[in-house]
Design a protein around this motif. Structure first.
Motif, short mmCIF file in Angstrom:
data_model
loop_
_atom_site.label_atom_id
_atom_site.label_comp_id
_atom_site.label_asym_id
_atom_site.label_seq_id
_atom_site.Cartn_x
_atom_site.Cartn_y
_atom_site.Cartn_z
N GLY A 87 0.84 -1.19 0.00
CA GLY A 87 0.00 0.00 0.00
C GLY A 87 0.87 1.23 0.00
O GLY A 87 2.07 1.16 0.15
N TYR A 98 -9.39 5.77 8.84
CA TYR A 98 -9.70 5.76 7.43
C TYR A 98 -11.16 6.16 7.26
O TYR A 98 -12.07 5.37 7.42
N GLN A 256 -2.49 -2.56 5.53
CA GLN A 256 -3.41 -2.13 4.49
C GLN A 256 -3.62 -3.23 3.45
O GLN A 256 -4.74 -3.48 3.00
N SER A 257 -2.53 -3.87 3.09
CA SER A 257 -2.61 -4.94 2.10
C SER A 257 -3.47 -6.10 2.59
O SER A 257 -4.32 -6.61 1.86
N ARG A 260 -7.25 -4.99 3.01
CA ARG A 260 -7.93 -4.70 1.75
C ARG A 260 -8.45 -5.97 1.09
O ARG A 260 -9.51 -5.96 0.44
N SER A 266 -11.71 -5.63 6.15
CA SER A 266 -11.85 -4.35 5.47
C SER A 266 -12.94 -3.49 6.09
O SER A 266 -12.97 -2.27 5.87
N SER A 446 -9.89 0.82 4.53
CA SER A 446 -10.04 0.25 3.20
C SER A 446 -9.43 1.21 2.20
O SER A 446 -9.81 2.38 2.15
N THR A 447 -8.48 0.74 1.42
CA THR A 447 -7.84 1.58 0.40
C THR A 447 -7.85 0.85 -0.92
O THR A 447 -7.68 -0.37 -0.97
N MET A 449 -6.66 -0.46 -4.67
CA MET A 449 -5.41 -1.05 -5.13
C MET A 449 -4.77 -0.17 -6.21
O MET A 449 -5.45 0.41 -7.03
#
Length: 491
Positions: A87, A98, A256-257, A260, A266, A446-447, A449
């Protein structure tokens, strides 16, 4: 070395997203200081989150001012062998939540019993001499430690393998000198138990988890246990007082990875305490330890207070916007102000240790400053490992052995060293308070990709890239000239 001693060895490229594979408020100075340390607020120094895949909402802390060790949970066994997409999101400090894409989940409704978790993040370290080489591989395979341009990311694995093999003999000597392994795992487990008890004393029942970046218990293992325990709110507390890309930033990227790619995680409300060097409890705890050690000298008022922080490459600060240097300088200023309030007005200086490789690191360097102080006639010195909250190889071997020997050789006659905070009660109490303050701001992490990560999820593209990349990498890296260059710069 356990800390990010090998950061930026080969490149100054800005924070590329890549894959990581596991093998096993003011400016103040002190007039009597030889090196004055500016102190200024970190807010607004670096707008790192503008380059993130999504905007982050920052909530300032109220205090401005082959197993997984789990407290209150079970044990998970076995190594982690998986590919972790990287991330990009970073921030400079405080509590980060977030705020976008917060998804309401029925499993987190009021009807469900609230189960609070605390995840302590640390670097990790080899527990035996046999662990040293695979530990170093995990360290160098991190794209936040050796930062390669995107075009050359296929070199990450073979490069990590080569450096770890070349570096392992010297590293083993260091670990052998402190008993054959790192005490970091044991101390972090003790800190986890202490934080759990401190929170329970404040009427908050929690499960506390330990996640290490480069050795057991890996962060991935701890997160899987958090999921199995059906935690409903989580506070992430990296055990690094100051934020750096290579420490807190790397650990958060992994989180984060993982989050997600998981439907449950998430949507899990999370608060991340990204830095806490400015907290009153931490500053007081550091001042207490310094004051106590000063009293051991025959003439305490003549002692030079010598802060030694772990260094990072200058490119991290100047090119990638790492706030580490500014936060470190502000931290030193706050500690010295606290000591001055107690009537302690000793000279002080800050230097950076553990540099490796051909690139420029933050200056001044600890070893060079020790020699200079001896030449200037300083006779009594108190070393303070300011960026470390646990004893490990940088304190027990590098400071206690290498730097002490250098200082005495340089003319310093009286040497002292402030111990790491470890489980100091006031420090643990402040960590518990930080958790309580961060908990209400938890929201889903949650971010989206990145494009490069989407490519990495394509198994065909990934296999082709790794096959041809590995062939080219070994041809380049195993040439006699390249091996000679690595030996000169890394050994």
């Amino acid at each position: 070395m356990e800390a990010a001693s090998y950061s930026g060895v080969l490149s100054r490229a800005k924070l590329p997203a890549s894959n990581h594979h596991k093998f096993n408020p003011t400016v103040c100075t002190h007039t009597r200081s030889i090196t004055s340390v500016p102190c200024r607020a970190s807010e607004g120094l670096h707008d790192l989150h503008k380059t993130s895949a999504q905007a982050l909402t920052f909530v300032s802390s109220d205090s401005s001012s082959k197993r997984t060790s789990i407290v209150g949970g079970s044990y998970l066994c076995g190594p982690v062998m998986r590919r972790n997409p990287a991330g990009k999101a970073l921030c400079t400090g405080g509590v980060a939540t977030y705020g976008e894409n917060v998804v309401e989940d029925q499993s987190h409704s009021h009807a469900t019993e609230d189960k609070v978790g605390v995840l302590l993040l640390n670097l990790g370290g080899p527990e035996t001499l046999h662990d040293v080489q695979p530990f170093l591989f995990n360290l160098f395979a991190d794209p936040d430690i050796i930062r390669l341009p995107r075009l050359f990311r296929f070199l990450q694995w073979p490069l990590a393998k080569l450096i770890s093999i070349l570096r392992a003999p010297k590293s083993k000597e260091g670990y052998a000198a402190i008993g054959g392994g790192s005490p970091l795992r044991k101390i972090t487990d003790e800190q986890a138990n202490a934080v759990k008890m401190a929170l329970e004393a404040k009427n908050l029942s929690v499960s506390v988890y330990v996640g290490m970046r480069y050795w057991y218990p890996f962060t991935e293992e701890a997160v899987q246990q958090i999921k199995r325990d059906r935690i409903t709110r989580l506070v992430v507390l990296p055990l690094y007082p100051q934020f750096s890309i290579s420490t807190t930033g790397s650990s958060i990227r992994v989180l984060q990875s993982i989050f997600r790619g998981d439907a449950y995680l998430s949507r899990l409300p999370v608060s991340i305490i990204r830095s806490w060097y400015q907290r009153e409890g931490y500053i007081n705890s550091m001042a207490d330890l310094i004051q106590k050690e000063l009293e051991e000298f025959q003439k305490p008022e003549e002692v030079m207070i010598f802060f030694s922080a772990h260094g990072v490459p200058v490119s991290y600060v100047e090119d990638a916007g790492d706030p580490y240097k500014d936060q470190m300088e502000e931290c030193i200023c706050l500690i010295m102000k606290k000591l001055k309030d107690r009537g302690i007005n000793n000279d002080h200086t800050l230097a950076y240790q553990s540099r490796v490789g051909p690139v420029q690191w933050l200056k001044p360097y600890t070893d060079e400053v020790l020699v200079e102080l001896g030449q200037k006639g300083v006779k009594s010195l108190l070393a303070i490992p300011v960026s470390f909250v646990s004893e490990h190889i940088e304190t027990l071997e590098e400071i206690d052995m290498e730097y002490k020997h250098l200082a005495l050789e340089s003319g310093i006659e009286n040497w002292g060293r402030v111990p790491a905070l470890n489980c100091t009660p006031s420090f643990i109490a402040d960590l518990a308070d930080a958790v309580l303050e961060a908990l209400p701001s938890a929201s889903a992490m949650s971010t989206p990709m990145s494009i490069s990560e989407e490519d990495d999820y394509d198994p065909v593209k990934y296999a082709i890239k790794m096959f041809f990349g590995s062939i080219l990498a070994f041809v380049l890296l195993l040439s006699p000239r390249m091996i000679h260059a690595f030996r000169n710069h890394l050994l």
